[in-house]
Design a protein around this motif. Structure first.
Motif, short mmCIF file in Angstrom:
data_model
loop_
_atom_site.label_atom_id
_atom_site.label_comp_id
_atom_site.label_asym_id
_atom_site.label_seq_id
_atom_site.Cartn_x
_atom_site.Cartn_y
_atom_site.Cartn_z
N LYS A 6 0.83 -1.20 0.00
CA LYS A 6 0.00 0.00 0.00
C LYS A 6 0.86 1.25 0.00
O LYS A 6 1.74 1.41 0.84
N ILE A 7 0.60 2.11 -0.94
CA ILE A 7 1.25 3.42 -1.05
C ILE A 7 0.26 4.45 -0.52
O ILE A 7 -0.85 4.57 -1.05
N VAL A 10 2.15 9.44 -0.56
CA VAL A 10 3.59 9.57 -0.78
C VAL A 10 3.90 10.79 -1.64
O VAL A 10 3.32 10.99 -2.72
N SER A 24 -1.59 7.82 -3.63
CA SER A 24 -2.04 6.68 -2.84
C SER A 24 -2.66 5.63 -3.77
O SER A 24 -3.50 5.97 -4.61
N LEU A 50 10.97 2.55 -3.21
CA LEU A 50 10.76 1.16 -2.82
C LEU A 50 12.07 0.40 -2.68
O LEU A 50 12.23 -0.44 -1.79
N ILE A 61 4.50 3.77 3.23
CA ILE A 61 4.36 2.58 2.38
C ILE A 61 4.29 1.38 3.31
O ILE A 61 5.12 1.22 4.19
N SER A 67 4.72 -0.77 8.14
CA SER A 67 5.44 0.32 7.49
C SER A 67 6.86 -0.10 7.14
O SER A 67 7.58 -0.66 7.98
#
Length: 213
Positions: A6-7, A10, A24, A50, A61, A67
């Motif tokens: 899950k973003i 950001v 998101s 990432l 993230i 997290s």
């Protein structure tokens, strides 16, 4: 399919330039997920976040609801090809993978498995300098799979490939998906998304335009 990556909200600034603007979305498990957008849309910035190559960013993230800021070992779940894969050109494909096995603590038994998967096992003892660009891309995927990650992230994997090379990469992606991998592909090609992907997030100038699951 659970949305295990899950973003959330950001953002990333480079000076006054906002490369990512409060984006998101969620990546379902075992999906072939596309990050679609033109150059400068923020795709590579997100992949670098990432991969831990960009360490200063805003938002969160989550991998499996944890997290990544609080779990440095999250990276073990990922395999990356960021830009062109790099090798020792005057060593064989197998020797290059042996070196990486030693660096990552991966078993040498994985070498044959990953070379078979990318259809390079019959070329394992040839120098990488003799490989075509497409073969190097496939060897890069083999390299990223050595530690058997859950998520494979490919940054523009078809750039510079001829139609045969594109089909070979597609076959590998389908095979990995059937084996239970989650695959994220950064691309600017709508036809590539239409052909390969189950889900897509479309970025433009750092903004999320569309998220389709």
């Amino acid at each position: 399919m659970s949305k295990f990556l899950k973003i959330e909200n950001v953002s990333k600034f480079y000076g006054k330039l906002k490369a990512l603007d409060d984006i998101s979305f969620a990546v379902p498990e075992n999906s072939i997920f596309a990050l679609l957008g033109p150059n400068g849309s923020g795709k590579s910035t997100l992949i670098r976040i990432l991969a831990g190559l960009v360490t200063s960013w805003e938002g969160e993230i989550y991998l499996k609801n944890q997290s990544i800021r609080k779990n440095q070992k999250y990276i073990n779940n990922f395999g990356f090809i960021v830009e062109d894969p790099s090798f020792y050109e005057y060593l064989s494909a197998a020797t290059n993978l042996q070196i990486l096995c030693r660096l990552t603590g991966s078993s040498f038994s994985r070498i044959e498995e990953v070379l078979n998967l990318v259809e390079l096992n019959d070329r394992r003892n040839e120098l990488v300098s003799s490989f075509s660009y497409g073969m190097k891309q496939r060897l890069g995927i083999a390299q990223a799979l050595l530690h058997d990650p859950k998520i494979l992230v490919l940054d523009e994997p078809n750039n510079g490939l001829d139609p045969v090379g594109v089909n070979q990469i597609a076959d590998i992606i389908y095979r990995l998906s059937h084996e239970g991998k989650t695959i994220c592909i950064s691309t600017h090609s709508l036809s590539e998304v239409d052909r390969l992907c189950t889900d897509v997030a479309i970025l433009k100038k750092g903004n999320l335009i569309i998220n389709k699951n």
